[in-house]
Write an enzyme that holds these catalytic residues in place. Structure first.
Site, short mmCIF file in Angstrom:
data_model
loop_
_atom_site.label_atom_id
_atom_site.label_comp_id
_atom_site.label_asym_id
_atom_site.label_seq_id
_atom_site.Cartn_x
_atom_site.Cartn_y
_atom_site.Cartn_z
N TRP A 1 37.54 39.55 37.77
CA TRP A 1 37.83 40.96 37.56
C TRP A 1 36.99 41.85 38.48
CZ3 TRP A 1 34.69 45.02 36.15
CH2 TRP A 1 35.35 46.21 35.82
N GLU B 1 38.71 44.50 43.89
CA GLU B 1 39.82 44.45 44.85
C GLU B 1 40.47 45.82 45.06
OE1 GLU B 1 41.89 44.62 41.12
OE2 GLU B 1 40.20 43.38 41.75
N MET C 1 46.89 52.90 28.26
CA MET C 1 46.62 51.50 28.49
C MET C 1 46.58 50.76 27.15
SD MET C 1 43.26 49.64 30.19
CE MET C 1 43.75 49.90 31.88
#
Length: 368
Positions: A281, A284, A311
């Site tokens: 995680w 990126e 979310m």
């Protein structure tokens, strides 16, 4: 013969002549409509084909060609008429793009949306509510969309989230009049997760299906709260999940580019795609942001109101623990971006299933 008899005969003669004339006109009009509504090859089936066709046949075919061009679909408007702000919009649907041919009216509630995650949703229910979606995609029937969009979702063990995403997103994407298809890029095995590499795989595999000019990269747990947040591409790379409930509807930091983003095909290739070496995680999305900036691009965003998202709350996957190298990797983006990306991508396709609501691509992306 008496004068009255002569006059009656003359009147009767004129009346009969008029009836004959009207009958001739009726037959002529019927013949014209018959010819116009019949395929030329069928109407003249008894006439053998030869290169020296009569002038009349050529004129009829020319008229048919002209009619076909008149009925060609127009480009969809820049802003879909099905979108708005918290109001009901009714649109007359014209299958032949002729106002007089409108056959029914469709009304939808648009603008800010109510998104609830407590409801149970099945794939069958989503299919029934989206009958026109086939092989994970849809395109407008009454206009041609400029946006040919592949929506790529990195995925593993998130089936319940996917049902909710499909439930909310398919209707939104159709109202936005996009020519789109949803791709689930499923990482095979239980090794450490690699979000960015899966998205590179999605880009590569999607282009084998269709000439997409736009790519939306979305996490499976994020739903927009306004259908005016267009899941398409713009002059600059686009960050779509601007204000999420997770961050109290604020942008956590200026460089944040996570959640949902979009790049055109040209923009994606310009930055050499996404990095392949971010395992676990985090990091990126910041690398992708840096790539865009280093190539002279800026990040565009909708307003904080239109870009609101929710979310789905969940625990982090066991094999998606924090990447311990992410901070070091981000500082070297400029040095690595030319060699680590779409031009160095390696993977193995395990399985591809084209389902009604999405295309599922299972891949082996290797390991660190």
């Amino acid at each position: 013969m008496p004068a009255t008899s002569t006059g009656s005969f003359t009147l009767l003669h004129r009346f009969c002549a008029l009836v004959v004339l009207l009958t001739f006109v009726h037959i002529s009009v019927s013949l014209v409509f018959y010819v116009c509504s019949t395929d030329v090859s069928t109407a003249f089936l008894s006439i053998p084909k030869n290169p020296n066709r009569t002038v009349a046949t050529e004129q009829l075919r020319s008229a048919e060609d002209h009619l076909g061009k008149e009925l060609e679909l127009q480009q969809c408007p820049d802003t879909s008429p099905l979108l708005g702000r918290g109001r009901e919009v009714c649109v007359c649907v014209c299958p032949l793009t002729v106002e007089l041919m409108c056959v029914y009216v469709t009304c939808v509630s648009v603008g800010p949306l109510t998104v609830e995650f407590g409801v149970e949703v099945t794939l069958q229910q989503v299919k029934e509510k989206n009958p026109d979606v086939m092989e994970g995609g849809w395109r407008p029937s009454d206009c041609v969309s400029v946006q040919r969009v592949a929506i790529l979702i990195p995925f593993r063990h998130r089936d319940e989230h996917l049902k909710l995403w499909l439930h909310y997103m398919h209707p939104i994407l159709q109202r936005q009049q996009l020519d789109y298809r949803v791709y689930i890029i499923n990482q095979a095995g239980e090794r450490r997760f690699n979000r960015a590499k899966l998205l590179n795989v999605g880009f590569t595999e999607a282009l084998k299906d269709y000439d997409y000019n736009c790519f939306v990269f979305s996490d499976v747990d994020i739903i927009p709260l306004d259908d005016r947040n267009i899941y398409g591409c713009f002059d600059q790379p686009r960050h779509l999940s601007v204000s999420m409930d997770k961050f109290r509807f604020r942008l956590p930091y200026k460089q944040y580019f996570g959640g949902v983003s979009s790049l055109s095909k040209e923009q994606f290739l310009k930055i050499n795609g996404f990095p392949n070496n971010y395992w676990g995680w985090g990091g990126e999305d910041d690398d992708i942001y840096n790539r865009c900036v280093f190539k002279g691009m800026t990040i565009s965003r909708p307003s904080a109101q239109i870009g609101r998202c929710r979310m789905i709350k969940h625990k982090r996957d066991a094999k998606n623990d924090a990447n311990p190298r992410r901070h070091s990797q981000i500082t070297h983006t400029r040095e690595t971006m030319e060699t680590d990306g779409i031009n160095s991508l390696t993977y193995k396709v395990v399985d591809i299933k084209k389902l009604q609501l999405f295309t599922n691509i299972t891949v082996d992306v290797g390991q660190p």
